[in-house]
Design a protein around this motif. Structure first.
Motif, PDB file in Angstrom:
ATOM      1  N   LEU A   1       5.905  -3.018   8.616  1.00 11.92           N
ATOM      2  CA  LEU A   1       6.793  -2.397   7.638  1.00 11.92           C
ATOM      3  C   LEU A   1       7.997  -3.299   7.365  1.00 11.92           C
ATOM      4  N   VAL A   2       8.260  -3.537   6.094  1.00 14.23           N
ATOM      5  CA  VAL A   2       9.453  -4.277   5.677  1.00 14.23           C
ATOM      6  C   VAL A   2      10.496  -3.232   5.310  1.00 14.23           C
ATOM      7  N   GLU A   3      11.515  -3.085   6.168  1.00  9.57           N
ATOM      8  CA  GLU A   3      12.522  -2.057   5.965  1.00  9.57           C
ATOM      9  C   GLU A   3      13.755  -2.623   5.257  1.00  9.57           C
ATOM     10  N   ASP A   4      14.688  -1.726   4.919  1.00 11.79           N
ATOM     11  CA  ASP A   4      15.956  -2.109   4.272  1.00 11.79           C
ATOM     12  C   ASP A   4      15.713  -3.002   3.070  1.00 11.79           C
ATOM     13  N   LEU A   5      14.851  -2.530   2.191  1.00 12.59           N
ATOM     14  CA  LEU A   5      14.507  -3.319   1.014  1.00 12.59           C
ATOM     15  C   LEU A   5      15.729  -3.595   0.149  1.00 12.59           C
TER      16      LEU A   5
ATOM     17  N   TYR B   1       9.846   3.098  -9.040  1.00  9.21           N
ATOM     18  CA  TYR B   1       9.259   3.578  -7.784  1.00  9.21           C
ATOM     19  C   TYR B   1      10.348   3.860  -6.747  1.00  9.21           C
ATOM     20  N   TYR B   2      11.537   3.236  -6.909  1.00  7.28           N
ATOM     21  CA  TYR B   2      12.655   3.412  -5.972  1.00  7.28           C
ATOM     22  C   TYR B   2      12.235   3.101  -4.533  1.00  7.28           C
ATOM     23  N   LEU B   3      11.405   2.105  -4.352  1.00 12.48           N
ATOM     24  CA  LEU B   3      10.953   1.782  -3.000  1.00 12.48           C
ATOM     25  C   LEU B   3      12.122   1.284  -2.154  1.00 12.48           C
ATOM     26  N   THR B   4      12.218   1.784  -0.940  1.00 14.78           N
ATOM     27  CA  THR B   4      13.221   1.298   0.002  1.00 14.78           C
ATOM     28  C   THR B   4      12.580   0.531   1.153  1.00 14.78           C
TER      29      THR B   4
ATOM     30  N   ALA C   1      18.394 -15.540   2.045  1.00 19.81           N
ATOM     31  CA  ALA C   1      17.081 -16.187   2.147  1.00 19.81           C
ATOM     32  C   ALA C   1      15.994 -15.124   2.058  1.00 19.81           C
ATOM     33  N   PRO C   2      14.851 -15.443   1.457  1.00 22.98           N
ATOM     34  CA  PRO C   2      13.771 -14.448   1.328  1.00 22.98           C
ATOM     35  C   PRO C   2      13.066 -14.219   2.657  1.00 22.98           C
ATOM     36  N   LEU C   3      12.362 -13.106   2.743  1.00 20.76           N
ATOM     37  CA  LEU C   3      11.493 -12.860   3.881  1.00 20.76           C
ATOM     38  C   LEU C   3      10.367 -13.879   3.860  1.00 20.76           C
TER      39      LEU C   3
ATOM     40  N   THR D   1       0.794  -1.231   0.000  1.00 22.39           N
ATOM     41  CA  THR D   1       0.000   0.000   0.000  1.00 22.39           C
ATOM     42  C   THR D   1       0.827   1.283   0.000  1.00 22.39           C
ATOM     43  N   ASN D   2       2.121   1.214   0.303  1.00 20.41           N
ATOM     44  CA  ASN D   2       2.915   2.452   0.382  1.00 20.41           C
ATOM     45  C   ASN D   2       3.467   2.846  -0.985  1.00 20.41           C
TER      46      ASN D   2
END
Length: 244
Positions: free
Chosen positions: A92-96, A68-71, A104-106, A42-43
Motif C-alpha cells: 500500500l502506498v499511503e499519504d498520497l 476518484y479522490y484517492l488518498t 523525489a518520486p516513489l 487495484t483499489n
C-alpha cells in the motif's frame, strides 16, 4: 550487334551479383531481466488503472482521475521472470497527498536473478485543473489577537477567493492554507471553512489564522493546497500581534 552483347553482359553481371548476395538474420538484443512489465492500481471502483511504463526513461506514469479522490494506492507490480521488486507487489502506498508534492518520486527497484538492478520512478498525473487564486492586495495586514486579561487567543479569520477547487466534505477534501516565512518555515492555518458557493468549485472560504503563540510577527507568503494542486499567492501578507 555489339550493343546487344554489351547489354547482355551487363545483365549477366547484375544477376550474378544478386545471386551472390546473402540474407543475414540478426537476432534482436535480449531484453533486460530487471524490468517492470505491468503496474496495475487495484483499489479503485470498476476497471483497474494501468501505469504507462517507459523502460528507457525508467518511469511509470499513473494517470489517476482526480475525481476518484484517492488518498492511497494499492498497485500490483509484475516484473521479469525470476526478478523481485521493492516495494513489493500489493504494498500500500499511503499519504498520497504528501507524495504529490514530495521532492523525489516513489521508486521501485527491480532486482534480476543475476543481481543486476533497475530503478523505476512512479509519476502521478491526476489531470486536476490548476488552481486559480486571487492574490491579496499589496501590504495586506493580518492580525492574530490576544484578549486583554484572558488566558486564550482570539482566532482571527481571513477570506480567500479562488476557482477550480475540489471540495468533498465526506472525504475531507478541501483547501489547506500554509503561511511561509521569509526563511521558508511553514505555519499551517488552524482550519479552513467550507466554500461560500454551492458548486464547491469556485468561490471563497475563510482561513482560521494560526494562534499568536504559534506564529511570529512578520511577512509571509500564502501557499494554498487542494488535493494534487498547490499555488503560492503572488503578494505576501504581514502578520501582527494585537491586543483587544
Amino acid at each position: 550487334m555489339k550493343l546487344k552483347y554489351q547489354i547482355l553482359a551487363g545483365l549477366t553481371a547484375i544477376l550474378a551479383a544478386t545471386a551472390c548476395t546473402k540474407t543475414e538474420t540478426v537476432d534482436a538484443p535480449a531484453l533486460a531481466t530487471n524490468r517492470v512489465l505491468e503496474y496495475k492500481i487495484t483499489n479503485v471502483s470498476g476497471d483497474p488503472i494501468y501505469g504507462v511504463i517507459n523502460d528507457e526513461k525508467k518511469t511509470i506514469i499513473a494517470y489517476i482521475p482526480y475525481y476518484y479522490y484517492l488518498t492511497s494506492l494499492q498497485p500490483e507490480v509484475k516484473v521479469s521472470d525470476g526478478a523481485t521488486v521493492t516495494p513489493g507487489s500489493n504494498t500500500l502506498v499511503e499519504d498520497l497527498d504528501s507524495l504529490f508534492f514530495a521532492a523525489a518520486p516513489l521508486q521501485y527497484t527491480v532486482t534480476a536473478k543475476n543481481g543486476t538492478k533497475a530503478t523505476y520512478s512512479l509519476l502521478l498525473e491526476t489531470q486536476q485543473p490548476e488552481l486559480g487564486m486571487e492574490a491579496p492586495e499589496q501590504d495586506t495586514l493580518l492580525a492574530s489577537y490576544t484578549l486583554d486579561e484572558a488566558p486564550y487567543d482570539v482566532q482571527s479569520r481571513y477570506t480567500l477567493r479562488g476557482k477550480n477547487f475540489i471540495v468533498n466534505s465526506a472525504l475531507t477534501v478541501k483547501p489547506e492554507v500554509i503561511f511561509l516565512s521569509a526563511d521558508n518555515k511553514a505555519y499551517p492555518a488552524v482550519a479552513t471553512s467550507a466554500f461560500a458557493t454551492s458548486d464547491g468549485v469556485n468561490g471563497s472560504f475563510s482561513v482560521y489564522m494560526p494562534y499568536e503563540a504559534n506564529i511570529p510577527e512578520g511577512k509571509y507568503r500564502i501557499r494554498v493546497v487542494n488535493y494534487s494542486r498547490q499555488v503560492i499567492l503572488e503578494n505576501p501578507v504581514y502578520i501582527a500581534h494585537q491586543v483587544k
